[in-house]
Design an enzyme around this catalytic site. Structure first.
Site, PDB file in Angstrom:
ATOM      1  N   HIS A 145      -1.787   5.018   2.658  1.00 27.13           N
ATOM      2  CA  HIS A 145      -0.911   4.359   3.200  1.00 27.13           C
ATOM      3  C   HIS A 145       0.303   5.114   3.989  1.00 27.13           C
ATOM      4  O   HIS A 145       1.402   5.286   3.426  1.00 27.13           O
ATOM      5  CB  HIS A 145      -0.475   3.118   2.197  1.00 27.13           C
TER       6      HIS A 145
ATOM      7  N   LEU B 144       5.645  -0.360  -1.481  1.00 28.81           N
ATOM      8  CA  LEU B 144       5.852   0.870  -1.313  1.00 28.81           C
ATOM      9  C   LEU B 144       4.562   1.794  -0.632  1.00 28.81           C
ATOM     10  O   LEU B 144       3.290   1.250  -1.155  1.00 28.81           O
ATOM     11  CB  LEU B 144       5.946   1.455  -2.936  1.00 28.81           C
TER      12      LEU B 144
ATOM     13  N   HIS C  74      -1.547   8.569  -3.671  1.00 24.09           N
ATOM     14  CA  HIS C  74      -0.141   7.919  -3.432  1.00 24.09           C
ATOM     15  C   HIS C  74       0.945   9.048  -3.141  1.00 24.09           C
ATOM     16  O   HIS C  74       1.146   9.558  -4.041  1.00 24.09           O
ATOM     17  CB  HIS C  74       0.396   6.821  -4.745  1.00 24.09           C
TER      18      HIS C  74
ATOM     19  N   ASN D  96      -4.857   0.204 -10.662  1.00 24.88           N
ATOM     20  CA  ASN D  96      -3.583   0.260 -11.386  1.00 24.88           C
ATOM     21  C   ASN D  96      -3.214  -1.305 -12.139  1.00 24.88           C
ATOM     22  O   ASN D  96      -2.348  -1.686 -11.819  1.00 24.88           O
ATOM     23  CB  ASN D  96      -2.481   0.268 -10.596  1.00 24.88           C
TER      24      ASN D  96
ATOM     25  N   HIS E 135      -8.305   0.341   0.862  1.00 18.40           N
ATOM     26  CA  HIS E 135      -7.144   0.568  -0.236  1.00 18.40           C
ATOM     27  C   HIS E 135      -6.818  -0.812  -0.469  1.00 18.40           C
ATOM     28  O   HIS E 135      -6.100  -1.437   0.333  1.00 18.40           O
ATOM     29  CB  HIS E 135      -5.802   1.273   0.230  1.00 18.40           C
TER      30      HIS E 135
ATOM     31  N   HIS F 202      -5.553  -4.160  -3.756  1.00 18.46           N
ATOM     32  CA  HIS F 202      -5.407  -4.539  -4.912  1.00 18.46           C
ATOM     33  C   HIS F 202      -5.646  -5.861  -5.341  1.00 18.46           C
ATOM     34  O   HIS F 202      -5.453  -6.810  -4.553  1.00 18.46           O
ATOM     35  CB  HIS F 202      -3.811  -4.387  -5.159  1.00 18.46           C
ATOM     36  N   LEU F 203      -7.188  -6.010  -6.314  1.00 22.09           N
ATOM     37  CA  LEU F 203      -7.478  -7.273  -6.354  1.00 22.09           C
ATOM     38  C   LEU F 203      -6.845  -8.065  -7.779  1.00 22.09           C
ATOM     39  O   LEU F 203      -6.922  -9.019  -7.970  1.00 22.09           O
ATOM     40  CB  LEU F 203      -8.916  -7.259  -6.631  1.00 22.09           C
ATOM     41  N   ARG F 204      -6.179  -7.001  -8.624  1.00 23.75           N
ATOM     42  CA  ARG F 204      -5.640  -7.567  -9.876  1.00 23.75           C
ATOM     43  C   ARG F 204      -6.872  -7.974 -10.902  1.00 23.75           C
ATOM     44  O   ARG F 204      -7.831  -7.660 -10.659  1.00 23.75           O
ATOM     45  CB  ARG F 204      -4.575  -8.536  -9.886  1.00 23.75           C
TER      46      ARG F 204
ATOM     47  N   ASP G 244      -3.817  -2.058   1.640  1.00 27.75           N
ATOM     48  CA  ASP G 244      -2.850  -2.085   0.344  1.00 27.75           C
ATOM     49  C   ASP G 244      -2.450  -3.457   0.338  1.00 27.75           C
ATOM     50  O   ASP G 244      -1.166  -3.684   0.080  1.00 27.75           O
ATOM     51  CB  ASP G 244      -1.714  -0.942   0.811  1.00 27.75           C
TER      52      ASP G 244
ATOM     53  N   HIS H  71       1.606 -10.154  -5.546  1.00 26.57           N
ATOM     54  CA  HIS H  71       2.379 -10.510  -6.630  1.00 26.57           C
ATOM     55  C   HIS H  71       2.870 -11.945  -6.806  1.00 26.57           C
ATOM     56  O   HIS H  71       3.234 -12.517  -5.307  1.00 26.57           O
ATOM     57  CB  HIS H  71       3.913  -9.830  -6.745  1.00 26.57           C
TER      58      HIS H  71
ATOM     59  N   LYS I 214      -7.949   8.004  -8.231  1.00 26.01           N
ATOM     60  CA  LYS I 214      -6.575   7.732  -7.617  1.00 26.01           C
ATOM     61  C   LYS I 214      -5.657   8.435  -8.406  1.00 26.01           C
ATOM     62  O   LYS I 214      -5.616   8.494  -9.516  1.00 26.01           O
ATOM     63  CB  LYS I 214      -6.504   6.257  -7.676  1.00 26.01           C
TER      64      LYS I 214
ATOM     65  N   ALA J 118       7.118  -4.442  -5.789  1.00 23.15           N
ATOM     66  CA  ALA J 118       6.604  -3.929  -4.463  1.00 23.15           C
ATOM     67  C   ALA J 118       5.172  -4.220  -4.081  1.00 23.15           C
ATOM     68  O   ALA J 118       4.379  -4.096  -5.366  1.00 23.15           O
ATOM     69  CB  ALA J 118       6.749  -2.473  -4.333  1.00 23.15           C
TER      70      ALA J 118
HETATM   71  C1  NCD Z   1       1.155  -1.749  -5.033  1.00 24.98           C
HETATM   72  C2  NCD Z   1       0.962  -2.562  -6.315  1.00 24.98           C
HETATM   73  O1  NCD Z   1       1.644  -3.772  -6.408  1.00 24.98           O
HETATM   74  O2  NCD Z   1       0.088  -2.554  -6.960  1.00 24.98           O
HETATM   75  N1  NCD Z   1       2.193  -1.980  -4.597  1.00 24.98           N
HETATM   76  C3  NCD Z   1       2.833  -1.521  -3.304  1.00 24.98           C
HETATM   77  O3  NCD Z   1       3.977  -1.844  -2.797  1.00 24.98           O
HETATM   78  N2  NCD Z   1       1.834  -1.194  -2.342  1.00 24.98           N
HETATM   79  C4  NCD Z   1       1.064  -0.200  -5.634  1.00 24.98           C
HETATM   80  C5  NCD Z   1       0.882   0.653  -4.495  1.00 24.98           C
HETATM   81  O4  NCD Z   1      -0.015   0.691  -3.840  1.00 24.98           O
HETATM   82  O5  NCD Z   1       1.870   1.423  -4.393  1.00 24.98           O
HETATM   83 ZN    ZN Z   2      -1.767   0.335  -3.136  1.00 25.42          ZN
END
Ligand code: NCD
Ligand code: ZN
Length: 347
Positions: free
Chosen positions: A174, A219, A136, A41, A13, A15-17, A247, A251, A99, A263
């Site tokens: 998560h 989150l 989620h 996302n 899990h 997030h690479l943006r 996860d 940011h 997802k 988050a």
């Molecule tokens: C994630 C995000 O910033 O994309 N944020 C997080 O707090 N984990 C989104 C997510 O997985 O809930």
């Molecule tokens: Zn996530």
């Protein structure tokens, strides 16, 4: 000095943006992980097979030369997702999973699912073709306390869904509560769960006691200590249904350090070192490989990595940066609040 060798881990899990942020954070994950489940996302989200193909190409283009990394793409489920498009993406190896974000649950989830009944046909199709659903697991009902949203999701959404479509393979992502852990343990092998590094280390005091610390806000939000201990027990138990999903969710600092901060915890850089610390503390170093490198691929029906990773425990604490610089701005790295003695040995 202590050292352990494990099969190279995967991150189930991540997030690479996109854009400059992607370029900045990808090397940190690719340095340690062979594969990762890539969260969809983005704005706009990765919905169709063609979106996943294009995003995967951008990831591969951002990968520094000499690093091997396989992004396993996911598709963002909307109420208007086309089942044929998803099935074709799975069939052709373009997408590994779908997802499900309840609409409004977290960062960039506005296009998520409001009414699960609207996606039943899609989920039945996934069960038929063996495509897993990453969930989620939080309700978004404003009347439900944020610390209860995972437990309520299990009762109101996840359990009814599993009863309705028992053949669907689901990853409860998560997990942050003892209810989540207990629910996964009570289920059959078609239900798995990822656990993040930071939820094994912090409880909600990290966010709120002695001052508000936005870099620990993510989150699902970290819960009280008894839940953290339940997660530790699950992760270090070797139980095949629990595996690592960091996860890691970067940011830039200005979006975290403000009146309404985003988050997400960014942990890619020191996740494996933090995990070695956690597993050592719980006398479970011999089960770190199961959690980080074996259980995930087994659940997804993939072979574990052949490559190996060595983790070394130094006598002196290892220096990890407080933040990393990216073209999008600075991103603060997860600080576990203990000295880290472990590091990944680079060849
Ligand atoms: C994630 C995000 O910033 O994309 N944020 C997080 O707090 N984990 C989104 C997510 O997985 O809930
Ligand atoms: Zn996530």
């Amino acid at each position: 000095m202590k050292r352990i060798e494990i099969r190279k881990p995967d991150d189930w899990h991540l997030h690479l943006r996109d854009g400059e942020m992607l370029k900045g954070v990808l090397p940190h994950s690719a340095a340690h992980f062979a594969r990762a489940i890539i969260m969809p996302n983005l704005v706009p989200p990765v919905v169709r097979a063609s979106d996943a193909v294009a995003y995967r190409e951008r990831i591969m283009a951002a990968l520094p030369k000499g690093l091997a990394f396989e992004p396993l793409m996911t598709l963002y489920l909307t109420e208007t997702t086309d089942p044929d498009d998803v099935a074709a993406a799975f069939h052709h190896g373009i997408a590994t999973a779908v997802k499900l974000y309840p609409a409004g649950a977290t960062t960039n989830s506005a296009s998520g699912v409001r009414d699960i009944a609207k996606v039943t046909a899609m989920l039945e199709r996934m069960a038929e073709i063996g495509m897993p659903l990453c969930v989620h697991g939080e309700v978004t009902d404003a009347s439900i306390d944020i610390f209860d949203r995972e437990a309520v999701f299990i009762d109101r959404v996840l359990d009814p869904l599993r009863r309705k479509i028992p053949a669907l393979k689901i990853i409860m992502e998560h997990v942050t509560t003892s209810q989540g852990v207990d629910y996964v343990r009570s289920a059959d092998t078609l239900l798995g769960a990822t656990i993040t590094t930071h939820h094994l280390i912090i409880n909600r005091n990290a966010i709120l006691a002695g001052g508000i610390r936005p870099h620990y806000y993510c989150l699902p939000v970290a819960k009280r200590e008894s839940h953290r201990l339940a997660l530790r027990e699950a992760a270090t138990s070797g139980d095949r249904r629990f595996f690592l999903g960091t996860d890691s969710a970067p940011h830039v600092d200005p979006l975290k350090e403000c009146a309404c901060g985003c988050a997400g915890v960014f942990s890619a850089t020191n996740t494996m070192a933090c995990l070695a610390h956690v597993f050592e503390e719980d006398n479970a170093l011999d089960r770190l490989e199961a959690f980080a490198s074996l259980n995930g691929p087994a659940f997804y029906g993939l072979a574990p990595n052949e490559a190996r990773m060595t983790l070394v425990r130094r006598d002196e604490a290892v220096d990890y940066p407080e933040k990393i610089e990216t073209g999008a701005g600075p991103v603060t790295l997860f600080n576990p609040m203990f000295p880290i003695h472990w590091e990944v040995e680079t060849a």
